[in-house]
Design an enzyme around this catalytic site. Structure first.
Site, PDB file in Angstrom:
ATOM      1  N   TYR A 121      20.082 -48.499 -11.144  1.00 14.62           N
ATOM      2  CA  TYR A 121      19.107 -48.334 -12.242  1.00 14.62           C
ATOM      3  C   TYR A 121      19.309 -46.986 -12.924  1.00 14.62           C
ATOM      4  CZ  TYR A 121      14.580 -48.960 -14.597  1.00 14.62           C
ATOM      5  OH  TYR A 121      13.575 -49.127 -15.530  1.00 14.62           O
ATOM      6  N   TYR A 174      18.402 -51.780 -22.687  1.00 15.69           N
ATOM      7  CA  TYR A 174      17.325 -51.472 -21.752  1.00 15.69           C
ATOM      8  C   TYR A 174      16.356 -52.651 -21.721  1.00 15.69           C
ATOM      9  CZ  TYR A 174      13.171 -49.140 -19.828  1.00 15.69           C
ATOM     10  OH  TYR A 174      12.080 -48.800 -19.072  1.00 15.69           O
TER      11      TYR A 174
END
Ligand SMILES: [Zn+2]
Lengths: 142, 385
Positions: B290, B340
């Protein structure tokens, strides 16, 4: 919309039931850690129950005010309109001598900041409810 | 999920919309498009789906997806909280729902117009901030980048991290995005010098340390392992999926506990991941870590045990994380350069690596790791052939 945005006042905390005593400390220019009346554990940030013994009964330990810069951020591009004419501004994370950390503003230029810089807690009265932390660099004599 | 659920479920379909700065469509429509694409990929129909999962930050209610896709047989549903910490947790949840027999096929989705609609990186137009946020917002730490800069600075203090070391993350991920036509940054090169010359926004972070803002949606379909082999797609087994919170833990602003450079929830997550998977970091062939902010990729790698604490700055050098390196990372470009979708697009790339369909395909992938947000209650999944 743009006019509304630029007119936004400084962001302020909501002072809720579980934390009003901590904010009241700042209004008296006292920096507090929560202290459990039953097991004497001290914590910050405060909680509605002691996480160690679950007692709801707590008092407050007043910190002496001395500490050291632990980390800091210098904001160069503002993300909120109120800060638009304040960049670049530093925000410090200070570790107090008693071991708790607090976020605050500081009375120096960003270039002055370094890890371990001695500071002391200062207080900036914003309105009738809110006082914020503004640390002061401890000037060594001479 | 525990050892008993190892390889009991599989991801059998993935779907996504395009990733853009302005989708021109509602988040609800994007979600439906991604779900339909995932079902098509799996060769399933809306009637096959009896479970649905989303993330707490999603503005698209499950009701909207039921009503647009025409899901007539939903008998179980869940919403996994903690924003960027949730994505791999939805995989754990889906695996439990099908492995327990509660569901036959579960669809999970994430949809957001994060660039053209509400931007997480902009300040809330509100005059006051609730507790915890109220401890820092009045001083001008308002958005996640400004919070994260405090952690990043501490890496420099404790480990001597340099921006030259941090550059390796965005530059490597951008090279991966340049090979991925889906990536928002597909056609934009990024050199080390571009990174080093970039204006500092929240010191010590520059714009290339920040994830993108994206309009788009992704979805995936999970079914029980014994059904997966009969479907159209190559099944990608959920070897292990875990979640972890820690005590104490603070809304991505973990400045009040022992360390700013170790995430106790990520350490606990790693311990659970290796114990329950029966694997070690050295077994991982490719990972999607991440990457909301570049320096936190380093902290995640350390917390998960890929290298010792404080050594990730050196670990990511010398090509180790490139697509031909020892530990290829974020092979579609990641949140920094593909898009994103709040960490969910990393799951899709983890699946592609096992299928062999990545645009930066790693050879002979047996175990593909995906992780979720550092600094929040978080999650991870190991996918396998
Ligand atoms: Zn107690």
């Amino acid at each position: 919309m743009t006019q509304q945005m630029t007119a936004l006042p400084r962001p302020l905390p909501q002072i809720d039931r579980d934390h009003e005593e901590w904010w009241a400390g700042l209004r008296r220019h006292e920096l507090l850690a929560q202290e459990c009346r039953r097991c004497t554990q001290r914590i910050f940030p405060p909680q509605s129950l002691c996480p160690y013994c679950h007692s709801p009964e707590h008092g407050w330990h007043r910190l002496a005010g001395g500490g050291k810069v632990y980390s800091w951020v210098t904001v160069r591009r503002p993300s909120h309109p109120w800060f638009a004419d304040k960049v670049p501004y530093p925000v410090v994370l200070v570790e107090m001598d008693e071991g708790f950390r607090f976020i605050g503003s500081i009375d120096c230029a960003p270039e002055v900041l370094r890890e371990g810089l001695r500071v002391e807690a200062g207080f900036e009265d914003i309105n009738a409810e809110v006082t914020l932390l503004r640390f002061r660099v401890v000037r060594t004599p001479g | 999920m525990n050892e008993a659920l190892r390889r009991k479920a599989a991801i059998v379909g993935i779907g996504a919309t395009e990733f853009s700065a302005n989708s021109g469509r509602s988040e609800q429509r994007l979600a439906a498009e991604a779900v339909l694409a995932a079902l098509e990929d799996a060769g399933l129909t809306p009637d096959d789906v009896d479970g649905i999962i989303n993330s707490d930050f999603d503005a698209t209610n499950q009701i909207d997806v039921i009503n647009t896709v025409g899901l007539r047989n939903i008998g179980a549903y869940a919403t996994i909280p903690h924003g960027g910490g949730s994505p791999c947790g939805t995989v754990a949840q889906a695996a439990m729902m099908v492995a327990s027999g509660a569901c036959r096929s579960v669809v999970a989705y994430r949809s957001l117009n994060e660039r053209s609609g509400h931007r997480y990186g902009s300040s809330e137009a509100v005059p006051t901030f609730p507790w915890v946020y109220g401890l820092h917002a009045p001083y001008g730490l308002i958005v996640p980048a400004e919070w994260t800069a405090m952690h990043a600075r501490r890496r420099m203090i404790e480990f001597g991290d340099t921006r030259e070391q941090w550059a390796e993350i965005p530059v490597t991920f951008r090279a991966n995005a340049n090979r991925n036509p889906r990536a928002m940054m597909h056609k934009k090169a990024l050199s080390r010098q571009d990174y080093l010359d970039a204006p500092i926004l929240a010191e010590p972070l520059c714009r290339y340390d920040y994830c993108l803002e994206t309009d788009g949606a992704v979805a995936y379909v999970v079914t029980a392992a014994e059904r997966a082999g009969a479907l159209r797609s190559v099944p990608v087994y959920i070897h292990t999926a875990v979640q972890s919170a820690a005590f104490p833990i603070w809304y991505q602003t973990n400045w009040y506990r022992d360390s700013l450079t170790t995430g106790s929830e990520m350490v606990a997550l790693g311990e659970a991941l290796w114990k329950k998977s029966g694997l070690r970091p050295g077994n991982i062939d490719v990972a999607q870590i991440y990457d909301h902010f570049a320096p936190l990729v380093l902290t995640s790698l350390e917390d998960l045990g890929f290298c010792r604490k404080g050594e990730a700055g050196a670990f990511v050098g010398e090509g180790r994380i490139s697509s031909s390196g020892e530990l290829p990372l974020n092979t579609a470009g990641g949140l920094l350069s593909e898009g994103y979708i709040h960490g969910w697009n990393l799951i899709l790339e983890g699946v592609r690596q096992v299928r062999g369909t990545s645009t930066s395909q790693v050879k002979d992938v047996e175990f593909s790791l995906v992780t979720s947000c550092w600094g929040a209650p978080t999650s991870a999944v190991i996918l396998s052939r």
